[in-house]
Design a protein around this motif. Structure first.
Motif, PDB file in Angstrom:
ATOM      1  N   CYS A 110       0.827  -1.202   0.000  1.00  0.00           N
ATOM      2  CA  CYS A 110       0.000   0.000   0.000  1.00  0.00           C
ATOM      3  C   CYS A 110       0.866   1.259   0.000  1.00  0.00           C
ATOM      4  O   CYS A 110       2.013   1.245   0.450  1.00  0.00           O
ATOM      5  CB  CYS A 110      -0.921   0.002   1.216  1.00  0.00           C
ATOM      6  N   TYR A 111       0.300   2.346  -0.507  1.00  0.00           N
ATOM      7  CA  TYR A 111       1.031   3.614  -0.553  1.00  0.00           C
ATOM      8  C   TYR A 111       1.160   4.188   0.864  1.00  0.00           C
ATOM      9  O   TYR A 111       0.204   4.119   1.637  1.00  0.00           O
ATOM     10  CB  TYR A 111       0.280   4.614  -1.441  1.00  0.00           C
ATOM     11  N   PRO A 112       2.332   4.744   1.254  1.00  0.00           N
ATOM     12  CA  PRO A 112       3.542   4.923   0.448  1.00  0.00           C
ATOM     13  C   PRO A 112       4.584   3.845   0.708  1.00  0.00           C
ATOM     14  O   PRO A 112       5.338   3.904   1.677  1.00  0.00           O
ATOM     15  CB  PRO A 112       4.044   6.286   0.941  1.00  0.00           C
ATOM     16  N   ALA A 113       4.653   2.862  -0.179  1.00  0.00           N
ATOM     17  CA  ALA A 113       5.649   1.801  -0.058  1.00  0.00           C
ATOM     18  C   ALA A 113       7.064   2.321  -0.255  1.00  0.00           C
ATOM     19  O   ALA A 113       8.032   1.639   0.057  1.00  0.00           O
ATOM     20  CB  ALA A 113       5.355   0.692  -1.067  1.00  0.00           C
ATOM     21  N   ASP A 115       8.218   4.988   1.288  1.00  0.00           N
ATOM     22  CA  ASP A 115       8.650   5.614   2.537  1.00  0.00           C
ATOM     23  C   ASP A 115       9.402   4.570   3.352  1.00  0.00           C
ATOM     24  O   ASP A 115       8.835   3.556   3.770  1.00  0.00           O
ATOM     25  CB  ASP A 115       7.425   6.125   3.299  1.00  0.00           C
ATOM     26  N   GLU A 116      10.678   4.793   3.602  1.00  0.00           N
ATOM     27  CA  GLU A 116      11.504   3.805   4.274  1.00  0.00           C
ATOM     28  C   GLU A 116      11.006   3.483   5.676  1.00  0.00           C
ATOM     29  O   GLU A 116      11.128   2.346   6.139  1.00  0.00           O
ATOM     30  CB  GLU A 116      12.960   4.274   4.330  1.00  0.00           C
ATOM     31  N   VAL A 117      10.449   4.473   6.372  1.00  0.00           N
ATOM     32  CA  VAL A 117       9.919   4.235   7.710  1.00  0.00           C
ATOM     33  C   VAL A 117       8.753   3.257   7.656  1.00  0.00           C
ATOM     34  O   VAL A 117       8.653   2.333   8.464  1.00  0.00           O
ATOM     35  CB  VAL A 117       9.483   5.567   8.360  1.00  0.00           C
ATOM     36  N   VAL A 118       7.872   3.459   6.685  1.00  0.00           N
ATOM     37  CA  VAL A 118       6.720   2.570   6.508  1.00  0.00           C
ATOM     38  C   VAL A 118       7.182   1.185   6.074  1.00  0.00           C
ATOM     39  O   VAL A 118       6.735   0.164   6.624  1.00  0.00           O
ATOM     40  CB  VAL A 118       5.735   3.161   5.477  1.00  0.00           C
ATOM     41  N   LEU A 268       0.198   7.309  11.922  1.00  0.00           N
ATOM     42  CA  LEU A 268      -0.267   5.968  12.296  1.00  0.00           C
ATOM     43  C   LEU A 268       0.843   5.124  12.911  1.00  0.00           C
ATOM     44  O   LEU A 268       0.573   4.146  13.603  1.00  0.00           O
ATOM     45  CB  LEU A 268      -0.847   5.260  11.073  1.00  0.00           C
ATOM     46  N   LEU A 269       2.100   5.512  12.657  1.00  0.00           N
ATOM     47  CA  LEU A 269       3.246   4.810  13.249  1.00  0.00           C
ATOM     48  C   LEU A 269       3.777   5.532  14.484  1.00  0.00           C
ATOM     49  O   LEU A 269       4.877   5.240  14.959  1.00  0.00           O
ATOM     50  CB  LEU A 269       4.359   4.649  12.213  1.00  0.00           C
ATOM     51  N   GLY A 270       3.000   6.495  14.983  1.00  0.00           N
ATOM     52  CA  GLY A 270       3.363   7.139  16.240  1.00  0.00           C
ATOM     53  C   GLY A 270       4.187   8.396  16.116  1.00  0.00           C
ATOM     54  O   GLY A 270       4.709   8.893  17.115  1.00  0.00           O
ATOM     55  N   HIS A 271       4.313   8.951  14.914  1.00  0.00           N
ATOM     56  CA  HIS A 271       5.054  10.199  14.739  1.00  0.00           C
ATOM     57  C   HIS A 271       4.121  11.398  14.993  1.00  0.00           C
ATOM     58  O   HIS A 271       2.940  11.346  14.623  1.00  0.00           O
ATOM     59  CB  HIS A 271       5.655  10.268  13.341  1.00  0.00           C
ATOM     60  N   PRO A 272       4.623  12.474  15.577  1.00  0.00           N
ATOM     61  CA  PRO A 272       3.767  13.582  16.017  1.00  0.00           C
ATOM     62  C   PRO A 272       3.431  14.588  14.914  1.00  0.00           C
ATOM     63  O   PRO A 272       3.565  15.794  15.096  1.00  0.00           O
ATOM     64  CB  PRO A 272       4.609  14.245  17.108  1.00  0.00           C
TER      65      PRO A 272
END
Length: 448
Positions: A110-113, A115-118, A268-272
């Protein structure tokens, strides 16, 4: 082969990570890297280069990736494949059996694939904190074309002189083709039979991450797609919007539904990062909570907030980008934020590439094609020397020099850079610290 020898080969042959910041591939092979990931997923709508290349050169790419893992003593060597790419999965799994250090990992893509963090979380389950990079956790991520270029550098002694580019949109012959670096967009349009709309707009790099270019924009090592769209298309209008107008529209229209924040991949990964809170504060010039502005520095610029989420068609990313740039220009660093928690509803808020493509009104341009194993002929190239991360490169040729395809024309001794090579045979017509112009001898469109 030792790690330093491999790094030297990659740097001298101009191998960079072909998307995003275009970091030198060599700069990712640090001693702390314990996990390397080959990102084989589509990371922009309409873009299938990674799967096309992997299906065509699976043996060469997996051989090279396995070799890199062995040289740097990686504990995990992972191929990340989109579970929907059934044909590619079948090809890769049959080849991967020859390399016992490789592990094939399926994910939804899924987008954004891109994004290295994702991607790191999807593939390894490791959460990259707001103030961390994937390298801080010993992870290095490469895309397929980068490893293909590494294969050519290591096994064929062939430097990077071309870029695989998908040509999509309002063109007569959509295709995926090898293009000499420095080729103008107008030359590519001739090759694909011209454009099919009045007032064509050229989006260089894709509908989400790309920028508006023009007919004289040139192909660099990070150009994956040239998308031709009419003036009235929603993607064009969104990218051409003025920041001052968007701020006024936000003040008048934002209903604080929080949809932009609810679908933000980093949030969604906890970044502010909270686009809805920023829009509210910025549109009303509310500076009571400065953290709202400082937290723009955690935005990945994926664009889902404005290209997909907002029901009012507002532009959170554009406004965030301007504030983020202003903070960086003033030397303000990211605030130190502890790692947040992953949203329990994250799995329900992922955006598939198919849904995103439809929302962007791009479905009619989503064509099937094959990778052409030939290059666009061109008579003249303008090769930029600031097309990759790191300090600018320094020309090692001068006006009047005759060069051959693959000959080094600019060098870089910094570990974050990579050398640049001639993309056609010809004579150097102009050289400075920003670019080098090469023209074919006798005006022939030739590169051999």
């Amino acid at each position: 082969m030792e790690r330093n020898e491999l790094r030297s080969i990659l740097q001298n042959n101009g191998v960079v990570c072909t998307g995003g910041m275009s970091l030198s591939a060599a700069s990712k092979l640090e001693s702390q890297v314990k996990t390397i990931i080959l990102n084989c997923a589509q990371y922009e709508p309409l873009l299938k280069i990674q799967t096309q290349l992997l299906a065509e050169y699976a043996q060469e790419i997996l051989r090279t990736f396995s070799m890199i893992g062995s040289i740097i003593h990686a504990e995990k060597v992972i191929l990340a494949l989109c579970e929907k790419d059934k044909e590619t999965i079948e090809i890769v799994e049959s080849v991967a059996m020859d390399y016992p250090n490789l592990t094939v990992k399926m994910f939804d893509g899924c987008y954004p694939a891109g994004d290295e963090v994702v991607l790191a979380y999807e593939v390894t389950g490791q959460v990259i904190g707001p103030n961390e990079n994937v390298s801080d956790l010993g992870i290095a991520i490469f895309n397929v074309e980068t490893i293909y270029n590494a294969y050519q550098a290591v096994y064929l002694q062939k430097p990077v002189s071309e870029k695989i580019v998908a040509i999509r949109g309002e063109v007569n012959e959509p295709t995926t083709i090898k293009v000499p670096l420095g080729t103008r967009v107008e030359e590519i349009m001739k090759y694909v039979g011209g454009v099919t709309c009045e007032k064509p707009n050229y989006i260089i790099g894709g509908p989400m991450w790309g920028r508006i270019g023009n007919s004289v924009s040139t192909i660099t090592k990070s150009t994956d797609v040239v998308l031709v769209l009419p003036e009235e298309h929603c993607v064009v209008q969104k990218k051409k919007g003025k920041t001052s107008n968007e701020l006024k529209r936000a003040a008048a229209s934002c209903c604080q539904c929080m949809r932009c924040t609810d679908l933000c991949p980093r949030n969604l990964l906890g970044h502010p990062i909270e686009p809805h809170a920023f829009i509210r504060a910025a549109s009303y010039q509310d500076y009571h909570d400065t953290n709202i502005y400082l937290n723009t520095m955690f935005c990945s610029m994926c664009g889902l907030c404005e290209m997909y989420a907002c029901v009012q068609d507002l532009s959170p990313r554009r406004l965030i980008a301007e504030y983020k740039m202003g903070l960086q220009e003033r030397g303000i660093e990211k605030p130190q934020i502890s790692r947040g928690t992953i949203d329990d509803d994250r799995k329900y808020r992922k955006i598939s590439m198919e849904r995103l493509t439809a929302r962007l009104n791009l479905l009619k341009y989503d064509v099937e094609d094959s990778l052409q194993d030939k290059r666009i002929p061109t008579k003249k190239v303008k090769i930029l020397l600031q097309q990759q991360a790191g300090t600018s490169l320094h020309p090692i040729v001068k006006n009047g020099d005759v060069v051959k395809t693959g000959q080094m024309i600019a060098s870089e001794i910094n570990a974050t850079g990579a050398c640049v090579h001639a993309s056609i045979c010809g004579i150097v017509r102009e050289t400075n610290e920003k670019f080098i112009v090469i023209e074919t001898l006798g005006g022939r469109a030739d590169y051999e």
